[in-house]
Write an enzyme that holds these catalytic residues in place. Structure first.
Site, PDB file in Angstrom:
ATOM      1  N   LYS A 122      51.008  37.179  21.440  1.00 21.70           N
ATOM      2  CA  LYS A 122      50.596  37.505  20.315  1.00 21.70           C
ATOM      3  C   LYS A 122      50.011  36.047  19.435  1.00 21.70           C
ATOM      4  O   LYS A 122      49.601  36.356  18.739  1.00 21.70           O
ATOM      5  CB  LYS A 122      51.808  38.164  19.592  1.00 21.70           C
ATOM      6  CG  LYS A 122      51.851  39.274  19.950  1.00 21.70           C
ATOM      7  CD  LYS A 122      53.312  40.323  20.009  1.00 21.70           C
ATOM      8  CE  LYS A 122      53.749  41.261  20.687  1.00 21.70           C
ATOM      9  NZ  LYS A 122      54.962  41.569  21.160  1.00 21.70           N
ATOM     10  N   GLN A 166      60.816  40.611  19.925  1.00 24.12           N
ATOM     11  CA  GLN A 166      60.559  40.638  20.814  1.00 24.12           C
ATOM     12  C   GLN A 166      61.569  41.554  22.171  1.00 24.12           C
ATOM     13  O   GLN A 166      62.560  41.430  21.894  1.00 24.12           O
ATOM     14  CB  GLN A 166      59.914  39.080  22.042  1.00 24.12           C
ATOM     15  CG  GLN A 166      59.765  40.309  22.743  1.00 24.12           C
ATOM     16  CD  GLN A 166      58.101  40.707  23.308  1.00 24.12           C
ATOM     17  OE1 GLN A 166      57.303  40.200  22.336  1.00 24.12           O
ATOM     18  NE2 GLN A 166      57.798  41.562  24.036  1.00 24.12           N
ATOM     19  N   ASP A 189      55.580  46.055  12.358  1.00 26.88           N
ATOM     20  CA  ASP A 189      55.597  47.263  13.981  1.00 26.88           C
ATOM     21  C   ASP A 189      55.370  48.986  13.427  1.00 26.88           C
ATOM     22  O   ASP A 189      55.570  49.035  14.000  1.00 26.88           O
ATOM     23  CB  ASP A 189      56.729  47.015  14.842  1.00 26.88           C
ATOM     24  CG  ASP A 189      56.306  46.372  15.988  1.00 26.88           C
ATOM     25  OD1 ASP A 189      55.404  45.870  16.390  1.00 26.88           O
ATOM     26  OD2 ASP A 189      58.330  45.861  16.550  1.00 26.88           O
TER      27      ASP A 189
END
Lengths: 382, 382
Positions: A122, A166, A189
């Site tokens: 990422k 995460q 998200d």
């Protein structure tokens, strides 16, 4: 089979958490370039006669010929690349014109190697398009309060436009508490129930759409696949892929059915679909007999299966039996190289949108202040 | 046809707002007792051979015989009555044991006769089960700020456990602003996006489920209709009935398809369903040919159609052609007397749940305070 499992339970290909218990097994998010370069087809429905061109992958062409493919390959790798270029251009423009640089914060707790890899990917992806990335790495025995403190700091930090925690978190932490602490304005998200609620409701707009299902729909759009009025079947009903994918298809006027572990005749129902999105985590579950001739297939599953001929001892396959699908479908995403690369592209896209929205809100507030000040000035002048 | 329209756009039968534009016309929420008294059938799937018993309505029996019905009548009026008795008993118990009386506040703006009727009905229903009702009636030219002030007061009032804003509001008001002002803890309509999001997500629980779809599922439960693994078709995708009804069926492990105005072959898809919930607002749209033999039908539509033989000049029919459905289905809700009476029962149920939750939270907070005080005491004693 599937002795090795590589999963990214946060935004990047979190399909392993699908509750498709009867079928489910391990999943893999490793992605390798397989598909040839195709970009957007202007035809509303892709004809079955389209051939597979591959100027860059002779191995793939050979494979396609061997299975007498008539399906077009939906090349997620190429679309994701194109999207990143578009995002990169927008990020540069944003920086040049108004001095705003989008920022993504990632919180990693513990020493899981796979998690570290996803976070690194990422970070790299952010760097490649000019998005700032902020990383916090806490030890496995960190307290929930410490994590919440960092989230709170990022929530209040105007240089951070997206926050990712995460997953998985160490077992002593309450995942839901921690995820709920991320402000909805930075929930890149898109898993916050308020975002999901807005996604489900007509006339409402979510702030963010979950990355993987958004990537699936983006692929359909970029390949000119008509969604309105089509029968769509989503296989799998997870919070992170299946359910939001169904809501997205519904928003685009498809007639949607979700097939899941309790569905009695998944094959028969799936065979009615013009569009299939499979997000189950079961290698080769969707066979050729499940597919209506001419259907378009988006395969979210990334499953490792043992393969002695591979240097790694395994290879990656989707939920859909690719060889059989190629003979029946009009278009299909390969695994890897299909949906996988789209997830991180969508995460970057969500972070960019968030930065633009934050700036618009700031400007809006400024305009109100200026207007109020003007009005005060007018009153004084009277 | 349908020259008279009676609608309640707030919780009680708000089906008229369904965006089923191709089919939609006027709707009616007037309800009259038609169905005979039946309560819960223990059979998982209702056999088609079940006959219609009606100790209390000879008119209905005659009608049923005339159409050679083999379908069981799902008697919403009787179930709603039973539910009200259960709620009434719980309200009494709550009052006796802990001195808490549930309270519902309704805000009415303007002088629409139909709105006044719906508010009166809700008030009466509250009284009948011992729930306190609070009513605010503002003139048509009241400001948005005035309405927001009342909502704010009710949000903070511990004797109010549910807040309803009667719709439609005058055109100078922003409906979304006003509805969003109701705190989620008192959103007994269940339309807040956070509630809808939680309804959509596995592993999450909404604070409230919208009343009409909750009533549909309650009818299926009380009649012992097995939902798990069944094919279900919801006709209509409104925020207030169709969409949440589909989410509820999905939560109970049905395989759900939403049929809507853009669906190309609604008849064919509906014919696959074991359970049909229709919430469209189109009189007699679902014909016998749409129904799989043995299906269970919940008809949410309440549509007025002209009828010279009726003293009122109209009669009420559902979305489903009742006479034809009775010959094919295993069970069907009549209109009126089916889903209609369930909506207000569910509103009362949501208000009661809210009062119980508020008390639990209060007790929980008290326990924490007592515990903290005990711990402080222990520390002092050390």
């Amino acid at each position: 089979m599937a002795s090795m499992i590589f999963t990214d339970p946060s935004s990047a290909a979190a399909v392993h958490r699908l509750p498709f218990t009867r079928f489910s097994n391990g999943l893999n998010t490793l992605r390798r370039f397989v598909g040839p370069l195709h970009v957007s087809s202007p035809t509303p429905t892709l004809p079955r006669t389209l051939s597979v061109h591959s100027p860059r992958s002779s191995r793939f062409v050979t494979a396609s010929m061997a299975i007498e493919s008539s399906a077009k390959v939906i090349d997620g790798k190429a679309v994701a690349k194109q999207m990143r270029e578009e995002i990169s251009a927008e990020v540069s423009k944003l920086k040049e014109t108004i001095g705003v640089v989008p920022g993504l914060a990632v919180i990693l707790v513990g020493d899981r190697k796979d998690s570290a890899t996803y976070v690194r990917n990422k970070k790299k992806a952010c760097e490649s398009v000019g998005i700032n990335s902020f990383e916090v790495h806490l030890p496995d025995d960190a307290s929930e309060e410490e994590v919440l403190k960092f989230i709170s700091d990022f929530n209040g930090d105007p240089s951070v436009h997206g926050i990712l925690v995460q997953l998985p978190l160490p077992s002593h932490m309450n995942e839901q508490n921690i995820l709920n602490a991320v402000t909805i304005e930075k929930d890149v998200d898109g898993f916050h129930p308020l975002n999901i609620g807005r996604l489900a409701m007509r006339g409402r707009e979510p702030l963010f759409v979950p990355c993987t299902p958004k990537g699936c729909i983006e692929l359909l759009h970029r390949y000119g696949v008509d969604i309105k009025g089509k029968r769509a079947v989503v296989i799998g009903r997870s919070n992170i892929v299946g359910m939001p994918a169904a809501l997205l298809l519904q928003r685009e006027d498809a007639t949607v059915t979700i097939v899941h572990s309790r569905t009695k005749n998944p094959e028969e129902i799936t065979r009615q679909a013009d569009i299939i999105i499979s997000a189950v985590g079961q290698p080769n579950m969707v066979r050729g007999s499940w597919i209506k001739p001419g259907a378009v297939i988006v395969d979210v599953g990334i499953n490792p299966v043992e393969d002695a001929s591979s240097p790694r001892g395994y290879r990656l396959v989707g939920d859909v039996c690719y060889d059989e699908a190629c003979k029946v479908a009009a278009a299909v995403t390969p695994v890897p190289g299909g949906v996988g690369p789209m997830t991180i592209a969508m995460l970057l896209s969500n972070t960019l949108s968030s930065a633009k929205r934050a700036f618009d809100i700031k400007i809006g507030a400024l305009r109100i202040r200026v207007k109020a000040s003007d009005e005060a000035g007018s009153r004084l002048a009277l």
